[in-house]
Design an enzyme around this catalytic site. Sequence first.
Site, short mmCIF file in Angstrom:
data_model
loop_
_atom_site.label_atom_id
_atom_site.label_comp_id
_atom_site.label_asym_id
_atom_site.label_seq_id
_atom_site.Cartn_x
_atom_site.Cartn_y
_atom_site.Cartn_z
N SER A 1 0.83 -1.20 0.00
CA SER A 1 0.00 0.00 0.00
C SER A 1 0.87 1.25 0.00
CB SER A 1 -0.84 -0.01 1.28
OG SER A 1 -1.43 1.25 1.51
N TYR B 1 -1.39 -1.27 10.81
CA TYR B 1 -1.72 -1.83 9.48
C TYR B 1 -0.57 -1.57 8.51
CZ TYR B 1 -3.44 -1.77 4.69
OH TYR B 1 -3.55 -1.95 3.34
N LYS C 1 2.38 -4.08 6.44
CA LYS C 1 2.72 -4.07 5.01
C LYS C 1 4.23 -3.90 4.82
CE LYS C 1 -1.32 -4.63 3.31
NZ LYS C 1 -1.62 -5.93 2.70
P1 NAD Z 1 -10.85 -6.98 1.48
O1 NAD Z 1 -10.99 -6.97 2.94
O2 NAD Z 1 -12.05 -6.68 0.65
O3 NAD Z 1 -10.25 -8.39 0.99
C1 NAD Z 1 -9.36 -9.16 1.79
C2 NAD Z 1 -9.88 -10.58 1.80
O4 NAD Z 1 -9.00 -11.39 2.58
C3 NAD Z 1 -11.27 -10.70 2.43
O5 NAD Z 1 -12.13 -11.42 1.55
C4 NAD Z 1 -11.02 -11.49 3.72
O6 NAD Z 1 -12.12 -12.32 4.04
C5 NAD Z 1 -9.77 -12.27 3.38
N1 NAD Z 1 -8.90 -12.66 4.50
C6 NAD Z 1 -8.41 -11.87 5.49
N2 NAD Z 1 -7.63 -12.59 6.30
C7 NAD Z 1 -7.61 -13.86 5.82
C8 NAD Z 1 -6.97 -15.08 6.23
N3 NAD Z 1 -6.19 -15.13 7.31
N4 NAD Z 1 -7.18 -16.19 5.48
C9 NAD Z 1 -7.98 -16.17 4.39
N5 NAD Z 1 -8.60 -15.06 3.97
C10 NAD Z 1 -8.41 -13.91 4.68
O7 NAD Z 1 -9.66 -5.98 1.09
P2 NAD Z 1 -9.25 -5.37 -0.30
O8 NAD Z 1 -9.64 -3.94 -0.32
O9 NAD Z 1 -9.67 -6.25 -1.39
O10 NAD Z 1 -7.67 -5.40 -0.14
C11 NAD Z 1 -6.89 -6.51 -0.60
C12 NAD Z 1 -5.46 -6.31 -0.17
O11 NAD Z 1 -4.99 -5.09 -0.69
C13 NAD Z 1 -5.25 -6.25 1.35
O12 NAD Z 1 -4.05 -6.91 1.67
C14 NAD Z 1 -5.14 -4.76 1.62
O13 NAD Z 1 -4.38 -4.49 2.75
C15 NAD Z 1 -4.45 -4.28 0.36
N6 NAD Z 1 -4.71 -2.86 0.08
C16 NAD Z 1 -6.00 -2.41 -0.03
C17 NAD Z 1 -6.26 -1.06 -0.27
C18 NAD Z 1 -7.66 -0.56 -0.35
O14 NAD Z 1 -7.85 0.65 -0.27
N7 NAD Z 1 -8.68 -1.39 -0.54
C19 NAD Z 1 -5.18 -0.16 -0.42
C20 NAD Z 1 -3.88 -0.66 -0.34
C21 NAD Z 1 -3.65 -2.01 -0.09
C1 UD1 Z 2 -6.63 5.67 3.96
C2 UD1 Z 2 -5.68 5.10 4.97
C3 UD1 Z 2 -4.51 4.48 4.24
C4 UD1 Z 2 -4.98 3.45 3.23
C5 UD1 Z 2 -5.97 4.12 2.27
C6 UD1 Z 2 -6.53 3.20 1.24
C7 UD1 Z 2 -5.98 6.52 6.97
C8 UD1 Z 2 -5.36 7.56 7.84
N1 UD1 Z 2 -5.26 6.16 5.88
O1 UD1 Z 2 -5.94 6.65 3.26
O2 UD1 Z 2 -3.63 3.86 5.14
O3 UD1 Z 2 -3.89 2.92 2.50
O4 UD1 Z 2 -7.04 4.68 3.04
O5 UD1 Z 2 -7.36 2.26 1.84
O6 UD1 Z 2 -7.04 5.99 7.25
N2 UD1 Z 2 -11.97 12.13 3.73
C9 UD1 Z 2 -12.94 13.03 4.12
N3 UD1 Z 2 -14.06 12.54 4.73
C10 UD1 Z 2 -14.27 11.21 4.95
C11 UD1 Z 2 -13.27 10.30 4.53
C12 UD1 Z 2 -12.12 10.80 3.94
O7 UD1 Z 2 -12.80 14.24 3.95
O8 UD1 Z 2 -15.31 10.82 5.53
C13 UD1 Z 2 -10.77 12.66 3.04
C14 UD1 Z 2 -9.47 12.34 3.77
O9 UD1 Z 2 -9.16 13.36 4.68
C15 UD1 Z 2 -8.49 12.27 2.57
C16 UD1 Z 2 -9.34 11.75 1.42
O10 UD1 Z 2 -10.70 12.02 1.79
O11 UD1 Z 2 -8.04 13.56 2.25
C17 UD1 Z 2 -9.18 10.25 1.19
O12 UD1 Z 2 -9.40 9.56 2.42
P1 UD1 Z 2 -9.46 7.96 2.49
O13 UD1 Z 2 -10.39 7.44 1.46
O14 UD1 Z 2 -9.71 7.59 3.92
O15 UD1 Z 2 -8.00 7.50 2.04
P2 UD1 Z 2 -6.55 7.93 2.62
O16 UD1 Z 2 -6.64 8.95 3.65
O17 UD1 Z 2 -5.69 8.20 1.44
#
Ligand code: NAD
Ligand code: UD1
Length: 332
Positions: free
Chosen positions: A124, A148, A152
């Site tokens: 991430s 978290y 990573k």
């Molecule tokens: P998500 O929660 O929708 O998907 C994760 C999946 O992993 C879920 O279906 C959950 O049931 C499963 N899971 C968790 N722990 C497990 C375990 N021990 N064994 C088997 N299954 C397990 O999340 P996502 O948004 O799809 O994210 C996927 C990956 O990408 C994650 O590692 C997350 O940290 C990373 N990531 C997500 C974002 C985001 O904004 N969504 C941003 C950066 C990185």
């Molecule tokens: C958040 C996480 C980051 C993660 C990313 C993607 C935090 C501090 N950081 O980042 O670790 O990798 O999500 O999942 O939680 N905002 C509002 N009102 C809201 C929600 C958000 O104004 O109700 C603003 C925030 O201040 C920011 C932007 O929207 O400026 C995006 O926020 P968000 O979607 O939570 O993502 P990140 O802050 O980038």
Amino acid sequence: MKVLVTGGCGYIGSHTCVELLDNGYDVVVVDNLSNSKENVIEKIKKITGKKIKFYKEDICNKNKLDEIFSKEKIDAVIHFAGFKAVGESVKKPLMYYRNNLDSTITLLEVMNKHNCKKIVFSSSATVYGSPKKLPITEDSSLHTTNPYGTTKLMIEMILNDLYISDNDWSIAILRYFNPIGAHKSGLIGEDPNGIPNNLMPYIVKVATKELKELSVFGNDYDTIDGTGVRDYIHVVDLAKGHIKAIEKVSKDKGIDTYNLGTGNGYSVLQIINTFKEVNKVDVPYKIVERRDGDIASCYASCEKAKKLLNWEAKLDIYEMCRDSYNYVKKNK
Ligand code: NAD
Ligand code: UD1
């Protein structure tokens, strides 16, 4: 080629399964459904018209994972499984370290045993902490501000050490920026439980009137309109990036890290206004205090992914806003 997708029922995993199947890969999903639902598998089948194998298992369960590898003869792994809520990780750090690290180490041990040494890992942009220069390149300094993010970063370090110990591994670390949007079918998308923390899921719930108004966290940042700027990327573009990463690890040994974003930054107000315009719906909001831990701006340089993976994001912010709303309207 057979790809094991851990966490394949989740938001990014499910979209990646669709892309893998559409590109002719055999797909095996292992997910414990801790943050997803099993009916996602049927939806993936419906979208693609292809078969997909599903095991409801925890990847911390080494014996089960070993059985799956023995049975399925996996060629490569995309590792999404893990917990991802920043706020929850601050309250329950041990739960985050246990799940995210234990699952990864178990997975890597089982892969090693079965001589499967190709992995794509979901990292991430959170590992950049407060970036010192924009756009953020992969060689920027790394720093985390919550458990978290630390999981990573620790996993990235584990993967680096693993490669140093055994150069037979092929590892791609993908640092995602802010994934939003959904598949255009409206069948799969992001469905957080309870009150969302992230911007787009919150906007959508305000648009559908499940929540009254959005709180905009601060309008005094040094940005175009004072609100926070982020690099939002359509989840389908992100999923396509994983196909390119699988192609890369199938071809070349080594370890490399890639930013997956669009390279464009949008402010909170720009997102709200685009969402309103595209979807012809109101999104009431009020300006409140800054959120602790937030930074002003964060957007990627995606040159490395373009050059080495031959990947770049194609879908724009209009499509992201349209598809996020479409999914929730269809699944309310
Ligand atoms: P998500 O929660 O929708 O998907 C994760 C999946 O992993 C879920 O279906 C959950 O049931 C499963 N899971 C968790 N722990 C497990 C375990 N021990 N064994 C088997 N299954 C397990 O999340 P996502 O948004 O799809 O994210 C996927 C990956 O990408 C994650 O590692 C997350 O940290 C990373 N990531 C997500 C974002 C985001 O904004 N969504 C941003 C950066 C990185
Ligand atoms: C958040 C996480 C980051 C993660 C990313 C993607 C935090 C501090 N950081 O980042 O670790 O990798 O999500 O999942 O939680 N905002 C509002 N009102 C809201 C929600 C958000 O104004 O109700 C603003 C925030 O201040 C920011 C932007 O929207 O400026 C995006 O926020 P968000 O979607 O939570 O993502 P990140 O802050 O980038």
